[in-house]
Structure formats: structure tokens, C-alpha cells
Design an enzyme around this catalytic site. Structure first.
Site, PDB file in Angstrom:
ATOM      1  NE  ARG A 196      -1.111 -71.534 -54.512  1.00  0.00           N
ATOM      2  CZ  ARG A 196      -1.787 -72.549 -55.046  1.00  0.00           C
ATOM      3  NH1 ARG A 196      -1.416 -73.797 -54.814  1.00  0.00           N
ATOM      4  NH2 ARG A 196      -2.801 -72.320 -55.853  1.00  0.00           N
TER       5      ARG A 196
ATOM      6  CB  SER B 151      -4.809 -66.592 -55.171  1.00  0.00           C
ATOM      7  OG  SER B 151      -5.583 -67.440 -55.969  1.00  0.00           O
TER       8      SER B 151
ATOM      9  CD  GLU C 100      -0.645 -67.818 -54.092  1.00  0.00           C
ATOM     10  OE1 GLU C 100      -1.673 -68.479 -53.888  1.00  0.00           O
ATOM     11  OE2 GLU C 100      -0.207 -67.556 -55.234  1.00  0.00           O
TER      12      GLU C 100
HETATM   13  P1  FAD Z   1       8.364 -64.163 -59.282  1.00  0.00           P
HETATM   14  O1  FAD Z   1       7.110 -63.411 -59.066  1.00  0.00           O
HETATM   15  O2  FAD Z   1       9.378 -63.591 -60.182  1.00  0.00           O
HETATM   16  O3  FAD Z   1       9.029 -64.498 -57.887  1.00  0.00           O
HETATM   17  C1  FAD Z   1       8.254 -64.981 -56.809  1.00  0.00           C
HETATM   18  C2  FAD Z   1       9.165 -65.156 -55.574  1.00  0.00           C
HETATM   19  O4  FAD Z   1      10.123 -66.197 -55.805  1.00  0.00           O
HETATM   20  C3  FAD Z   1       9.998 -63.907 -55.288  1.00  0.00           C
HETATM   21  O5  FAD Z   1      10.159 -63.823 -53.885  1.00  0.00           O
HETATM   22  C4  FAD Z   1      11.325 -64.192 -55.968  1.00  0.00           C
HETATM   23  O6  FAD Z   1      12.415 -63.508 -55.368  1.00  0.00           O
HETATM   24  C5  FAD Z   1      11.448 -65.684 -55.779  1.00  0.00           C
HETATM   25  N1  FAD Z   1      12.159 -66.361 -56.883  1.00  0.00           N
HETATM   26  C6  FAD Z   1      11.802 -66.365 -58.181  1.00  0.00           C
HETATM   27  N2  FAD Z   1      12.635 -67.141 -58.889  1.00  0.00           N
HETATM   28  C7  FAD Z   1      13.550 -67.629 -58.017  1.00  0.00           C
HETATM   29  C8  FAD Z   1      14.680 -68.486 -58.141  1.00  0.00           C
HETATM   30  N3  FAD Z   1      15.050 -69.011 -59.323  1.00  0.00           N
HETATM   31  N4  FAD Z   1      15.391 -68.781 -57.033  1.00  0.00           N
HETATM   32  C9  FAD Z   1      15.050 -68.262 -55.837  1.00  0.00           C
HETATM   33  N5  FAD Z   1      14.008 -67.428 -55.653  1.00  0.00           N
HETATM   34  C10 FAD Z   1      13.257 -67.122 -56.732  1.00  0.00           C
HETATM   35  N6  FAD Z   1       0.196 -69.798 -58.576  1.00  0.00           N
HETATM   36  C11 FAD Z   1      -0.239 -71.051 -58.317  1.00  0.00           C
HETATM   37  O7  FAD Z   1       0.364 -71.778 -57.509  1.00  0.00           O
HETATM   38  N7  FAD Z   1      -1.347 -71.559 -58.909  1.00  0.00           N
HETATM   39  C12 FAD Z   1      -2.070 -70.845 -59.807  1.00  0.00           C
HETATM   40  O8  FAD Z   1      -3.071 -71.334 -60.325  1.00  0.00           O
HETATM   41  C13 FAD Z   1      -1.639 -69.527 -60.116  1.00  0.00           C
HETATM   42  N8  FAD Z   1      -2.321 -68.759 -60.982  1.00  0.00           N
HETATM   43  C14 FAD Z   1      -1.915 -67.484 -61.265  1.00  0.00           C
HETATM   44  C15 FAD Z   1      -2.639 -66.733 -62.202  1.00  0.00           C
HETATM   45  C16 FAD Z   1      -2.229 -65.454 -62.523  1.00  0.00           C
HETATM   46  C17 FAD Z   1      -3.034 -64.653 -63.535  1.00  0.00           C
HETATM   47  C18 FAD Z   1      -1.071 -64.910 -61.934  1.00  0.00           C
HETATM   48  C19 FAD Z   1      -0.597 -63.536 -62.311  1.00  0.00           C
HETATM   49  C20 FAD Z   1      -0.342 -65.648 -61.001  1.00  0.00           C
HETATM   50  C21 FAD Z   1      -0.767 -66.948 -60.661  1.00  0.00           C
HETATM   51  N9  FAD Z   1      -0.060 -67.746 -59.728  1.00  0.00           N
HETATM   52  C22 FAD Z   1      -0.474 -69.027 -59.458  1.00  0.00           C
HETATM   53  C23 FAD Z   1       1.113 -67.207 -59.017  1.00  0.00           C
HETATM   54  C24 FAD Z   1       2.429 -67.315 -59.822  1.00  0.00           C
HETATM   55  O9  FAD Z   1       2.185 -67.554 -61.166  1.00  0.00           O
HETATM   56  C25 FAD Z   1       3.333 -68.418 -59.290  1.00  0.00           C
HETATM   57  O10 FAD Z   1       3.641 -68.197 -57.940  1.00  0.00           O
HETATM   58  C26 FAD Z   1       4.651 -68.514 -60.082  1.00  0.00           C
HETATM   59  O11 FAD Z   1       5.344 -69.678 -59.703  1.00  0.00           O
HETATM   60  C27 FAD Z   1       5.555 -67.291 -59.880  1.00  0.00           C
HETATM   61  O12 FAD Z   1       6.629 -67.394 -60.785  1.00  0.00           O
HETATM   62  P2  FAD Z   1       7.521 -66.134 -61.180  1.00  0.00           P
HETATM   63  O13 FAD Z   1       8.658 -66.644 -61.975  1.00  0.00           O
HETATM   64  O14 FAD Z   1       6.672 -65.110 -61.836  1.00  0.00           O
HETATM   65  O15 FAD Z   1       7.993 -65.662 -59.753  1.00  0.00           O
HETATM   66  N1  EPU Z   2     -15.868 -68.131 -54.585  1.00  0.00           N
HETATM   67  C1  EPU Z   2     -16.757 -67.179 -54.108  1.00  0.00           C
HETATM   68  N2  EPU Z   2     -16.962 -66.057 -54.859  1.00  0.00           N
HETATM   69  C2  EPU Z   2     -16.357 -65.864 -56.048  1.00  0.00           C
HETATM   70  C3  EPU Z   2     -15.427 -66.832 -56.525  1.00  0.00           C
HETATM   71  C4  EPU Z   2     -15.203 -67.972 -55.757  1.00  0.00           C
HETATM   72  O1  EPU Z   2     -17.344 -67.342 -53.048  1.00  0.00           O
HETATM   73  O2  EPU Z   2     -16.604 -64.830 -56.660  1.00  0.00           O
HETATM   74  C5  EPU Z   2     -15.638 -69.339 -53.767  1.00  0.00           C
HETATM   75  C6  EPU Z   2     -16.541 -70.489 -54.220  1.00  0.00           C
HETATM   76  O3  EPU Z   2     -16.934 -71.197 -53.072  1.00  0.00           O
HETATM   77  C7  EPU Z   2     -15.587 -71.329 -55.051  1.00  0.00           C
HETATM   78  C8  EPU Z   2     -14.298 -71.153 -54.283  1.00  0.00           C
HETATM   79  O4  EPU Z   2     -14.309 -69.784 -53.894  1.00  0.00           O
HETATM   80  O5  EPU Z   2     -15.988 -72.675 -55.105  1.00  0.00           O
HETATM   81  C9  EPU Z   2     -13.039 -71.516 -55.023  1.00  0.00           C
HETATM   82  O6  EPU Z   2     -12.857 -70.655 -56.134  1.00  0.00           O
HETATM   83  P1  EPU Z   2     -11.894 -71.051 -57.348  1.00  0.00           P
HETATM   84  O7  EPU Z   2     -12.262 -72.398 -57.871  1.00  0.00           O
HETATM   85  O8  EPU Z   2     -11.872 -69.917 -58.305  1.00  0.00           O
HETATM   86  O9  EPU Z   2     -10.485 -71.255 -56.684  1.00  0.00           O
HETATM   87  P2  EPU Z   2      -9.670 -70.412 -55.610  1.00  0.00           P
HETATM   88  O10 EPU Z   2      -9.758 -71.112 -54.303  1.00  0.00           O
HETATM   89  O11 EPU Z   2     -10.084 -68.993 -55.630  1.00  0.00           O
HETATM   90  C10 EPU Z   2      -7.439 -71.719 -55.987  1.00  0.00           C
HETATM   91  C11 EPU Z   2      -6.016 -71.320 -56.088  1.00  0.00           C
HETATM   92  C12 EPU Z   2      -5.697 -70.871 -57.505  1.00  0.00           C
HETATM   93  C13 EPU Z   2      -5.950 -72.048 -58.440  1.00  0.00           C
HETATM   94  C14 EPU Z   2      -7.420 -72.471 -58.323  1.00  0.00           C
HETATM   95  C15 EPU Z   2      -7.699 -73.734 -59.106  1.00  0.00           C
HETATM   96  C16 EPU Z   2      -5.262 -70.548 -53.925  1.00  0.00           C
HETATM   97  C17 EPU Z   2      -4.930 -69.374 -53.068  1.00  0.00           C
HETATM   98  N3  EPU Z   2      -5.721 -70.264 -55.143  1.00  0.00           N
HETATM   99  O12 EPU Z   2      -8.207 -70.544 -56.222  1.00  0.00           O
HETATM  100  O13 EPU Z   2      -4.324 -70.506 -57.574  1.00  0.00           O
HETATM  101  O14 EPU Z   2      -5.682 -71.701 -59.783  1.00  0.00           O
HETATM  102  O15 EPU Z   2      -7.727 -72.758 -56.936  1.00  0.00           O
HETATM  103  O16 EPU Z   2      -7.081 -74.832 -58.528  1.00  0.00           O
HETATM  104  O17 EPU Z   2      -5.081 -71.688 -53.503  1.00  0.00           O
HETATM  105  C18 EPU Z   2      -2.840 -68.680 -57.239  1.00  0.00           C
HETATM  106  O18 EPU Z   2      -2.320 -69.368 -56.350  1.00  0.00           O
HETATM  107  O19 EPU Z   2      -2.409 -67.547 -57.574  1.00  0.00           O
HETATM  108  C19 EPU Z   2      -4.006 -69.216 -57.937  1.00  0.00           C
HETATM  109  C20 EPU Z   2      -4.658 -68.527 -58.892  1.00  0.00           C
END
Ligand code: FAD
Ligand code: EPU
Length: 337
Positions: free
Chosen positions: A163, A237, A333
Site C-alpha cells: 500500500r 480498509s 490507509e
Molecule cells: P481517490 O480516492 O479518488 O484518490 C485517492 C488518492 O489518490 C487521493 O489522495 C488522490 O488525490 C490521489 N489520486 C487519485 N488519482 C490520482 C491521479 N491520477 N494522479 C495523482 N493522484 C491521484 N484498495 C486496495 O488496494 N485493495 C482493495 O481490496 C480495496 N478494496 C476496497 C473496497 C471498497 C469497498 C472501497 C470503497 C475501497 C477499496 N480499496 C481497496 C481502496 C480504493 O479502492 C483504492 O485505493 C483505489 O485505488 C482508489 O482509487 P480512486 O480513483 O477512488 O482514488
Molecule cells: N479478522 C478478524 N475479525 C473480522 C474480520 C477479519 O479478526 O471480523 C481477521 C482474521 O484473522 C482474518 C484477517 O482479519 O483472517 C484478514 O481479514 P480479510 O481477509 O478480510 O482481509 P483484510 O486483512 O481485512 C486485506 C486488505 C483488503 C483486501 C483483502 C483481501 C489491507 C489493509 N486490506 O484486508 O484491501 O481486499 O485483504 O486481499 O491490506 C483495502 O485496502 O481497502 C482493502 C479492502
């Protein structure tokens, strides 16, 4: 001449669904439009907005918000094993994953259903289910805000980590990413060892593994675990999973025998923040219009009408209590604005 709109409500443009006004706002659909908007900007703070899925707006934004609507993609070259595709930074990430699957380009299917844009994906090296964008990332183009020049950043130059990238460190606030080149595989290398993918494929009775099947499994898992921002405002997250020294992990294990941990190569251990937050008593807690999600405590939520500043304060309280109980400092994050 770009028309800047005044006092624009950002609620539709952030997945937390938070109300906050931008004093000035414009969209750009070409690099020329972006340059023109920057030339017209006086001295005010700047916020580049993609899908707004990784930001927490804690107050009105007294500055210029530029929303990225650069679209399109093109195949730059291909050989027997790979294809190099340049994707405009405003393309929706998940839509492009689906396009890749349709074309049988493998490598990003595990990252299905991550919200947001292509341009924001390298910012924090998005990742899910055992794959990060850095594994398929070739290079990106970015406009330097001060000079107006386009720079290229190779995979190495992006300094990707968990990240993390250079755009969250020394290059923070200096560049606007305009396109990303991905190197995708024509022969899939399946990555199904992480989490519940294998089990979900079995439940789906998949006999012939395909990138479409992996994508479907990931979508199914995500839909069962994470709240859909259309229904409940959130930014995924809220914190990163902390990485601690193995020796500290062993100390915690002696006290909290059920603490989960995933060993990393460098004598470090990644501890799930969700577990720490749950153990500190926060899971499912609601405070008026905001709260900690009941299924996934790493996700802070806005049930509707909540305030970003309250979510930030809740995040601080969670940080304090996890620090008091475990001595671990959680790092957000989400970008707090
Ligand atoms: P924004 O929220 O619009 O911007 C994020 C940051 O980047 C801001 O600081 C913005 O100024 C900057 N920025 C955006 N675009 C540009 C650009 N073109 N140039 C320079 N700066 C820029 N992330 C994960 O890694 N893994 C996951 O599994 C994951 N799951 C998610 C699930 C949900 C339900 C949600 C809501 C979010 C999740 N995220 C996850 C976080 C998010 O989706 C990612 O970080 C995504 O890449 C953000 O994209 P955005 O276009 O919405 O960025
Ligand atoms: N857990 C608990 N309680 C809960 C849920 C989870 O204790 O209620 C613990 C368990 O030990 C479980 C562990 O958390 O095994 C991991 O949970 P999960 O698999 O849901 O993944 P996460 O660590 O919470 C990360 C990323 C996600 C990504 C998933 C799948 C980060 C900060 N988050 O979540 O990314 O989708 O793994 O790879 O690394 C995001 O970055 O926004 C995001 C959603």
C-alpha cells in the site's frame, strides 16, 4: 479556457458519501484540458479526484478539485506470451479488469471489484487476494504539477511497497498520473492459494479453472465480506495491516495466544488490523450515523448523514485503544483530507 464551477458538493464523488464543498471544481477529459486547468489555477490547494474511494473528507475543501475523466486504452505491443496495454488514468479499474478478462489477458483478475480509477491504483499499489498491481505494472506517465512536463516512472522508480509508492512519499502532491502501462499475461498463472478462493471455486462447482472463474470467486468473496458503498458509505480498509518485528509478535503471542500473524521474508510479521480492532472491542459499534462495520472491523462506515471529522475522530480513538492494548500503532490507509 476551463470553466471552474464554484461551491460544488463533493458528496456524489466520494464513496464515504460525505458532504463537503469544493470552492472550485472542474473535470478534465484530456491532458490538454488538465494543463489548461493548471495554468488557470492561481495559488489555491489542489486535490486530484479519481473515484473518491480512498479519501476521507473531513471539511470543505478550500481549493481546486480536478476530477480525472481521462478514458480509453490501447495495446502498445504484444508477443507470444504478453501484451502491453496503456490505460488512461480515469478508466474505472474494475471495468478494465473485466475488459482484460474478455480479452484473455491475465494478471489482474484477483483484483476484481476494487473501486476507483486506473490512475489511483499505483498510488497505493492496490492489492487483493495475493496479487498487487506492481506484479503487472510496466510504467506510468504523470504530469509534473510545477513544470507541466510529462514524466515516465518505471516499476522500480515507483518504489512500490505494501500500500505504498513514491507518490505517497517524496513525490506526494507533485504529480498527476495520466496513464498506466500494464504488462498482462496471455498464458494465465493462476493465484488461488490466498484466503477463501479455492474453497469458493469449489462451492461454485468450477471444474475448468479460468481467469473469469477466479474473478467471479473474488467478486463473490468480496460481496460477502465488504459493504457496498452504494448501500453503506465506506472507503474499504481504513487502516493498513501493521507489520511488526517477529520478536515483538512472539511477545504478543505469549500474552494473546490467538493473535493471527503472517510471516514476511525479513523477520517481520503482518498482523490483521481487523483482529486487533475486534479484540479492542470496536467491531459493529455504532455512534449515531457512523460506525465500525459489523462484519469487517477494518472498515469504518457512514450510515448516511455522518460527518468526516467524526469518522476521523473515531479512527483516532481506535488507534489509541489498539496502541494501549497491543502497543501497535495503526497507520491509516485512507487519505485524510
Ligand atoms: P481517490 O480516492 O479518488 O484518490 C485517492 C488518492 O489518490 C487521493 O489522495 C488522490 O488525490 C490521489 N489520486 C487519485 N488519482 C490520482 C491521479 N491520477 N494522479 C495523482 N493522484 C491521484 N484498495 C486496495 O488496494 N485493495 C482493495 O481490496 C480495496 N478494496 C476496497 C473496497 C471498497 C469497498 C472501497 C470503497 C475501497 C477499496 N480499496 C481497496 C481502496 C480504493 O479502492 C483504492 O485505493 C483505489 O485505488 C482508489 O482509487 P480512486 O480513483 O477512488 O482514488
Ligand atoms: N479478522 C478478524 N475479525 C473480522 C474480520 C477479519 O479478526 O471480523 C481477521 C482474521 O484473522 C482474518 C484477517 O482479519 O483472517 C484478514 O481479514 P480479510 O481477509 O478480510 O482481509 P483484510 O486483512 O481485512 C486485506 C486488505 C483488503 C483486501 C483483502 C483481501 C489491507 C489493509 N486490506 O484486508 O484491501 O481486499 O485483504 O486481499 O491490506 C483495502 O485496502 O481497502 C482493502 C479492502
Amino acid at each position: 479556457m476551463t470553466i471552474f464551477q464554484q461551491n460544488v458538493q463533493l458528496q456524489p464523488y466520494n464513496t464515504f458519501g460525505l458532504e463537503a464543498k469544493a470552492s472550485e471544481f472542474a473535470v478534465f477529459q484530456s491532458v490538454e484540458q488538465l494543463k489548461a486547468a493548471l495554468n488557470q489555477r492561481v495559488d489555491q490547494p489542489l486535490l486530484i479526484l479519481g473515484g473518491g474511494s480512498n479519501i476521507l473528507l473531513t471539511q470543505d475543501f478550500d481549493g481546486l478539485v480536478l476530477k480525472n475523466e481521462l478514458t480509453g486504452y490501447q495495446v502498445l505491443k504484444e508477443d507470444n506470451s504478453h501484451v502491453w496495454v496503456e490505460v488512461a488514468a480515469g478508466e474505472n479499474w474494475h471495468q478494465f479488469v473485466l475488459t482484460a478478462i474478455e480479452n484473455n489477458w491475465a494478471g489482474i483478475e484477483n483484483m476484481s471489484l476494487i473501486p476507483g480509477t486506473m490512475g489511483a491504483a499505483p498510488m497505493q499499489n492496490i492489492g487483493a487476494y495475493g496479487v498487487e498491481i506492481k506484479q503487472v505494472f510496466e510504467r506510468l506517465s504523470a504530469l509534473e504539477i510545477n513544470s507541466g512536463e510529462i514524466h515516465q516512472f518505471s516499476n522500480q522508480e515507483c518504489q512500490f511497497g505494501y500500500r505504498e509508492s513514491i507518490f505517497k512519499k517524496e513525490a506526494k502532491g507533485k504529480f498527476i498520473i495520466t496513464s498506466v502501462v500494464l504488462k498482462l499475461n496471455k498464458q494465465p498463472e493462476y493465484n488461488v492459494s490466498y484466503g477463501a478462493i479455492q474453497q469458493t471455486l469449489e462451492e461454485m462447482e468450477v471444474s475448468d479453472l479460468s481467469i473469469k472463474a477466479v474473478s467471479d470467486a473474488v467478486i463473490r468473496i468480496r460481496q460477502s465480506k465488504l459493504p457496498d458503498p452504494v448501500e453503506i458509505g465506506n472507503s474499504g480498509s481504513f487502516f493498513k495491516n501493521p507489520e511488526i518485528d517477529k520478536i515483538d509478535y512472539e511477545g504478543l503471542k505469549a500474552e494473546f495466544s490467538s493473535i493471527p500473524g503472517y510471516e514476511l521474508p525479513d523477520k517481520r510479521v503482518k498482523v490483521p488490523a481487523a483482529w486487533l480492532i475486534e479484540q479492542a472491542g470496536w467491531k459493529g459499534k455504532t455512534f449515531d450515523k457512523i460506525g465500525v462495520h459489523k462484519k469487517q472491523p477494518l472498515v469504518l462506515v457512514n450510515y448516511g448523514g455522518g460527518r468526516g471529522a467524526d469518522i476521523r475522530d473515531l479512527a483516532f480513538k481506535i488507534q489509541d485503544s489498539v496502541s494501549d492494548k497491543f502497543g501497535i500503532i495503526l497507520t491509516p490507509e485512507v487519505n485524510i483530507i
